[in-house]
Design an enzyme around this catalytic site. Structure first.
Site, short mmCIF file in Angstrom:
data_model
loop_
_atom_site.label_atom_id
_atom_site.label_comp_id
_atom_site.label_asym_id
_atom_site.label_seq_id
_atom_site.Cartn_x
_atom_site.Cartn_y
_atom_site.Cartn_z
N GLY A 1 12.54 10.91 -6.02
CA GLY A 1 13.46 9.52 -5.44
C GLY A 1 14.73 10.08 -5.19
N ALA A 2 15.07 11.08 -4.26
CA ALA A 2 16.28 11.58 -4.07
C ALA A 2 16.91 10.97 -2.80
CB ALA A 2 16.09 13.19 -4.28
N SER B 1 17.95 8.01 -2.16
CA SER B 1 18.91 6.83 -2.14
C SER B 1 19.57 6.80 -3.60
CB SER B 1 18.25 5.55 -1.80
OG SER B 1 17.28 5.25 -2.36
N GLY B 2 20.42 5.81 -3.83
CA GLY B 2 20.71 5.65 -5.12
C GLY B 2 20.92 6.70 -6.04
N GLY C 1 19.50 9.20 -7.27
CA GLY C 1 18.77 10.44 -7.01
C GLY C 1 19.66 11.22 -5.80
N SER D 1 15.37 4.25 -19.07
CA SER D 1 16.45 3.21 -19.30
C SER D 1 16.31 2.47 -20.44
CB SER D 1 15.67 1.93 -18.19
OG SER D 1 16.37 1.04 -18.25
N TYR E 1 7.50 -2.78 -16.53
CA TYR E 1 8.74 -2.01 -16.40
C TYR E 1 8.95 -1.36 -17.57
CZ TYR E 1 13.25 -0.28 -15.15
OH TYR E 1 14.34 0.63 -15.10
#
Length: 287
Positions: free
Chosen positions: A15-16, A18-19, A21, A144, A171
């Site tokens: 998940g690198a 964007s955001g 990552g 989280s 989630y």
């Protein structure tokens, strides 16, 4: 962010593109690491490489494509990585998904559970021997504080097939799974030079949650002005990946780069073992 010297180190981040990552990749590249970014889309991946190089011109970067909703794609990612790199110093399991409607992956698994937990369980186990051979090395799992919405009841229904579907509950269960996985993994890593820790990145202003629909997507947009930047959200991930302060530390949960207490459910050794067995059955690894 001022991580330790990462010259000669190789990091893989899911998940690198964007955001947090992407910001983790930037910080680790700035510290001297070779950073392998993983994402689903080639265009976004190449744009991410260009963005990191914009601020870190001498960055040592690579891109490997993988769709974490597919276990076959995760297996290919592990194979591709091992064909290119003889070592792995940091595996940063960062990719995450939240949905407000139940969706099923090509493998027949509920998509949030598959993406947030099963894919990382599989990837970590497939790369475990390389991590051990590269030690001291680290596994960093992005969880989280949403894990507090989860409960061990999900272990009886990990695919969220029974009752009404609640995207936030599912989630929360997947984030609980991240911590339980870290717990079970750390137990199995005792006596090696590999550590595993999990973290809460903060409430971060990224594209996360915008793949959802309806009320939740609207809520994310309303809250965005009050959230951390992606760079701020990446700080604890980078700390756990690179700081000498956590060398040898394992099975801990961190908030703002400090050890924090996870929920009671997340401290369950029995829950960790039950999740491990179920995950091993579903992925065919870790037995």
């Amino acid at each position: 962010m001022t991580p330790g010297n990462m010259q000669g180190k190789v990091c893989l981040i899911t998940g690198a593109t964007s955001g947090i990552g992407l910001e983790s990749a930037r910080a680790l590249a700035r510290a001297g690491a070779t950073v392998v970014l993983s994402g689903r889309d080639k265009g976004r991946g190449e744009a991410a490489l260009a963005e990191v190089r914009r601020t870190v011109p001498d960055a040592k970067l690579d891109l490997l494509l993988a769709d974490l909703t597919s276990l076959a794609s995760v297996r290919q990612l592990a194979q591709d990585f091992q064909s290119r790199y003889p070592r792995l110093d940091v595996l940063l399991n960062n990719a995450g998904l939240v949905l407000d409607r139940r969706k099923v992956t090509p493998d027949g698994f509920e998509a949030t559970f598959a993406t947030n937990h099963l894919s990382h369980f599989l990837l970590t186990n497939l790369l475990l021997e390389l991590l051990k051979a590269s030690g001291p090395s680290r596994v960093v799992n992005v969880s989280s504080e949403g894990h507090r919405m989860g409960s061990l009841d999900f272990l009886d229904d990990p695919q969220a097939e029974r009752g009404g579907y609640s995207g936030m509950k599912v989630y929360g269960n997947s984030k609980l799974a991240n911590i339980l996985f870290t717990r079970g993994l750390s137990k199995r890593l005792q006596g090696t030079k590999v550590t595993a820790n999990s973290l809460h990145p903060g409430v971060v202003r990224t594209g996360f949650g915008l793949n959802a629909e309806g009320f939740f997507k609207h809520l994310v947009k309303l809250a965005a002005p009050f959230m951390l930047s992606a760079e701020g959200g990446a700080r604890t991930s980078v700390y756990l990946a690179a700081s000498p302060e956590v060398e040898g530390m394992s099975a801990k949960y961190f908030i703002k780069s400090k050890v924090a207490r996870e929920s009671k459910a997340a401290q369950s050794d029995e829950g960790a073992e039950t999740l491990w067995r179920k995950s091993a059955e579903l992925t065919g690894v870790g037995r």
